[in-house]
Scaffold this motif. Structure first.
Motif, mmCIF file in Angstrom:
data_model
loop_
_atom_site.group_PDB
_atom_site.id
_atom_site.type_symbol
_atom_site.label_atom_id
_atom_site.label_comp_id
_atom_site.label_asym_id
_atom_site.label_seq_id
_atom_site.Cartn_x
_atom_site.Cartn_y
_atom_site.Cartn_z
ATOM 1 N N VAL A 169 0.844 -1.209 0.000
ATOM 2 C CA VAL A 169 0.000 0.000 0.000
ATOM 3 C C VAL A 169 0.876 1.255 0.000
ATOM 4 N N VAL A 173 1.012 4.233 -3.001
ATOM 5 C CA VAL A 173 0.742 5.659 -2.782
ATOM 6 C C VAL A 173 1.947 6.500 -3.217
ATOM 7 N N GLN A 174 3.154 6.032 -2.906
ATOM 8 C CA GLN A 174 4.349 6.769 -3.311
ATOM 9 C C GLN A 174 4.482 6.812 -4.829
ATOM 10 N N LEU A 176 1.949 6.788 -6.923
ATOM 11 C CA LEU A 176 0.923 7.736 -7.384
ATOM 12 C C LEU A 176 1.389 9.179 -7.217
ATOM 13 N N LEU A 177 1.979 9.503 -6.072
ATOM 14 C CA LEU A 177 2.444 10.871 -5.850
ATOM 15 C C LEU A 177 3.489 11.281 -6.881
#
Length: 534
Positions: A169, A173-174, A176-177
């Motif tokens: 997870v 997220v990293q 996506l950023l």
């Protein structure tokens, strides 16, 4: 391989614009150049991340000599790493390009040997980049597991399966950023600097002031035989000096990733000065702040046993060292459950910022390496998003590769130590090669505005000798006796990448890989830039 020298670009480096210098090096301005000098420093400082490296390998340090190993080792390694960083910074000033290390190796190699030096530098750098991303986000997953275990009072969150799921997870997220553009990443990196500095100050202050039922550990415990004796024998290794050397991994791993300032120079303003200063400043500031952090955490280690913490009985120092997340256990003991949860959240935030920045640096290195055709499916990894002007595919390569490298934790409890060793070896071999070439082929080097002058040879050779030594140490067994579950698989990973890169070069790449490419004439570079601006 020479630089192109279009009309008007033969001025001294100090007088050239960032884009002119990049054109002179042979590249178009494809990335968005908007990072400030502070943001450039911030990305390296964030990847070094004392709240990540110091703490996620804190248990490893306890098992390899305890606080004396970590505190004396931190000072020793920090000074020697500063020498390495200064040597790299001088080269970065001369060649401010996203390729960083492998580009420098090509420029500084003697004769026609540039391609082979560049090839292996790039592959070691890529290995280290992926491994350091894995190590950072792996540590964040441990921290989240510790927080959930304390918050819910359910220890199953600390299981290997839950930790790996949390890691997936975090990496997603990293990734996506890193698809939204460098401005967002730069902003978060700026926040990260202050998050780290104020976070360390808050953690150390609370650990110093909070304990009411016990006194702090003595200086003899922190720096001398008392601390060493309390944790002796936990690694299963019988030679004390060897145990100390292996324990230096805590510091050596933390001081990695500062080459990020070089990898984002194509996105940095006044890059030939900002990049070198970013490298050096990130190291010495981390050296000071990290020592304070290790001192504060170690002083709060319990010394009255048996001790019940979070409903678990800890009968001795060994049980503290072998806890799943020892530093979180110390936080809860010293400050209580609620305060410990707040402190752990500070650590999680810092580690998340660190992993995000590592994905950024990883993607820029792969972007540059694939721009020169040195990896399979280069066109895919080099692709730039017209919307965000970032190499989105390369960012996801770093995130997915980090997850794959971490997967062995499902069956090996010492996998984290191996991952961090791989990161150190991969990155520091890549750091060493251009510094070595700079010292042995000085005629090929034309310095930029940031210089070491007469101190360069002394600083450079100390760094070279240290890197060779520590890489050998980190390939050796870290725990004894050596079994399937305690095996340090760092040599296997390093050999696999070295073998793959070596065989591919011998069979194919030597025929077509000529080192970093020149993208085109000034007109062709302008056309590339125009296409991206549409």
């Amino acid at each position: 391989m020479g630089e192109i020298m279009p009309e008007g670009l033969d001025r001294p480096l100090e007088m050239m614009s960032d884009t002119d210098r990049l054109h002179q090096l042979g590249y178009a301005q494809e990335l968005n150049r908007s990072m400030s000098r502070f943001s450039n420093f911030a990305i390296s400082f964030t990847i070094i991340s004392i709240l990540s490296g110091c703490l996620t390998l804190y248990g490893f340090g306890l098992e390899h000599g305890g606080p004396p190993t970590m505190l004396w080792g931190w000072l020793l390694v920090g000074v020697l790493v500063l020498f390495a960083g200064m040597s790299m910074a001088e080269i970065c000033s001369a060649y401010p390009t996203a390729g960083g290390l492998y580009y420098w190796a090509a420029k500084l190699a003697p004769g026609k040997s540039g391609p082979i030096w560049s090839w292996f530098t790039g592959w070691f750098n890529l290995l280290g980049q992926v491994a350091v991303t894995a190590g950072i986000s792996f540590g964040a997953a441990f921290s989240v597991s510790a927080f959930l275990a304390i918050f819910t009072n359910q220890g199953y969150w600390l299981s290997r399966g839950h930790t790996i799921a949390i890691l997936a997870v975090i990496l997603a997220v990293q990734g996506l950023l890193n698809t939204f553009g460098i401005r967002l990443v730069a902003l978060l990196n700026n926040v990260s600097v202050w998050w780290h500095l104020f976070g360390v100050a808050l953690i150390v202050s609370i650990l110093f002031a909070a304990p009411t039922s016990h006194s702090h550990q003595s200086l003899g415990f922190l720096f001398g035989h008392a601390g060493w004796h309390a944790f002796s024998g936990l690694s299963g290794l019988s030679i004390p000096f060897y145990v100390f050397l292996v324990g230096l991994l805590n510091a050596q791993y933390t001081f990695t990733g500062y080459d990020a300032s070089a990898h984002v120079t194509e996105e940095t303003l006044t890059a030939s000065v900002s990049g070198p200063k970013g490298i050096v400043n990130s190291i010495w500031i981390s050296l000071v702040a990290g020592f304070i952090l290790l001192l504060g955490v170690s002083a709060a280690i319990p010394h009255v046993f048996p001790q019940t913490i979070g409903g678990i009985v800890f009968p001795n120092y060994a049980s503290i060292a072998t806890a799943t997340v020892p530093w979180a256990t110390i936080f809860e003991y010293a400050a209580g459950r609620i305060t410990a949860e707040i402190l752990i959240l500070i650590v999680i935030g810092a580690q998340f910022f660190c992993g995000m920045s590592s994905v950024t640096a990883n993607s820029r290195m792969l972007f540059a390496f694939s721009r020169d055709g040195a990896v399979p499916f280069s066109n895919y990894w080099h692709k730039i998003s017209k919307r965000s002007h970032v190499p989105v595919h390369s960012a996801w390569f770093g995130a997915v590769g980090a997850f794959i490298l971490s997967a062995p934790y499902l069956w090996s409890a010492v996998a984290y130590g191996a991952v961090t060793s791989i990161a150190v070896i991969g990155l520091y071999v890549a750091y060493l090669i251009p510094v070595y070439l700079r010292r042995t082929n000085g005629a090929a080097f034309h310095p930029g505005p940031w210089k070491l002058n007469k101190w360069g040879p002394v600083i450079g050779w100390i760094a070279i000798i240290w890197v060779i030594f520590i890489c050998i140490i980190l390939l050796l067994p870290q725990f004894g006796p050596v079994t399937v579950s305690s095996f340090n698989y760092a040599p296997v990973a390093v050999a696999a990448v070295l073998g793959f890169a070596g065989i591919w070069y011998a069979v194919s790449a030597r025929k077509w890989f000529k080192g970093p490419k020149i993208q085109g004439s000034p007109e062709e570079l302008a056309a590339i830039e125009h296409e991206l601006s549409i």
